[in-house]
Design an enzyme around this catalytic site. Structure first.
Site, short mmCIF file in Angstrom:
data_model
loop_
_atom_site.label_atom_id
_atom_site.label_comp_id
_atom_site.label_asym_id
_atom_site.label_seq_id
_atom_site.Cartn_x
_atom_site.Cartn_y
_atom_site.Cartn_z
CG ASP A 9 -2.00 -0.97 1.24
OD1 ASP A 9 -2.03 -1.83 0.35
OD2 ASP A 9 -2.85 -0.88 2.14
CG HIS A 163 2.63 0.37 4.14
ND1 HIS A 163 2.49 -0.53 5.17
CD2 HIS A 163 1.45 1.01 4.00
CE1 HIS A 163 1.25 -0.42 5.65
NE2 HIS A 163 0.60 0.50 4.96
ZN LIG Z 1 -2.45 3.05 3.45
#
Ligand SMILES: [Zn+2]
Length: 217
Positions: A9, A163
């Protein structure tokens, strides 16, 4: 150990996402990428999303600005965050119209407001949440141990959120995936059903628990 679906993400991030894609390609591991819309205005970042998709990884919408969770925003503003990112993704958007709200790692009614939920249902979107957060965004050195502990304790398939951010955490990705593979973990291309509360616009159990009322105007 339980199977794991990986997702990345808050990118794409030039200088970071490339290495993530290389690790996944070398290990033949599928993953999902949830892009922050405003990042796609940078052509170098957009190229990374194109590459992820070309390499077989589904790409989804992770809001335009990754600001306050949509359940805490005004109705129009929340819809704009979704709509504008879909427009920026354009042909890179999956036919499933994947959307992941941001929530600081927590699940709950702060994820969506009523307007955003109605927009996602009407548009036939698929909402993909998560059930494993090793907090690589906050703990770039310690997250590998957390990830292994979560995987070791899991009693159901995991959807793990990582991430592709420039905090150094992804330096450990190859090692973590190697350790999981050594434990016989199978990596899933599809999210576990319990992490998908809206499928092609159809609410599944748990969708209502992600939605707040719109604030009073
Ligand atoms: Zn996020």
């Amino acid at each position: 150990m339980q199977p794991i679906c990986l997702s990345f993400d808050n990118g794409p991030t030039p200088g970071v996402t490339e290495a993530v894609l290389e690790v996944l390609a070398r290990r033949r591991i599928p993953a999902m990428f949830f892009a922050v819309g405003e990042r796609l205005r940078d052509p170098a970042a957009r190229k990374l999303v194109e590459r992820a998709r070309a390499e077989g990884h589904p790409v989804g919408n992770h809001t335009l600005t990754h600001g306050a969770p949509l359940g805490r925003r005004g109705g129009t503003e929340a819809v704009h965050e979704i709509q504008e990112t879909d427009a920026l993704l354009g042909p890179l958007r999956e036919p499933e119209r994947l959307f992941r709200p941001n929530g600081g790692g927590m699940l709950g009614p702060h994820l969506l407001n009523a307007s955003a939920a109605a927009h996602l249902r009407a548009g036939g979107h698929t909402v993909v949440l998560w059930n494993a957060v090793p907090r690589d965004f906050a703990d770039p050195e310690g997250w590998p141990e957390t990830a292994l502990a979560i995987a070791g304790a899991a009693t159901a398939p995991l959807l793990m959120v990582l991430h592709d951010l420039p905090n150094g955490a992804m330096r450990h990705l190859d090692r973590v995936l190697g350790m999981l593979a050594d434990h016989g973990v199978r990596f899933l291309a599809e999210p576990p059903a319990e992490c998908v509360p809206l499928r092609a616009g159809r609410p599944m159990p748990g969708f209502a628990a992600c939605v707040s009322e719109d604030p009073m105007p």
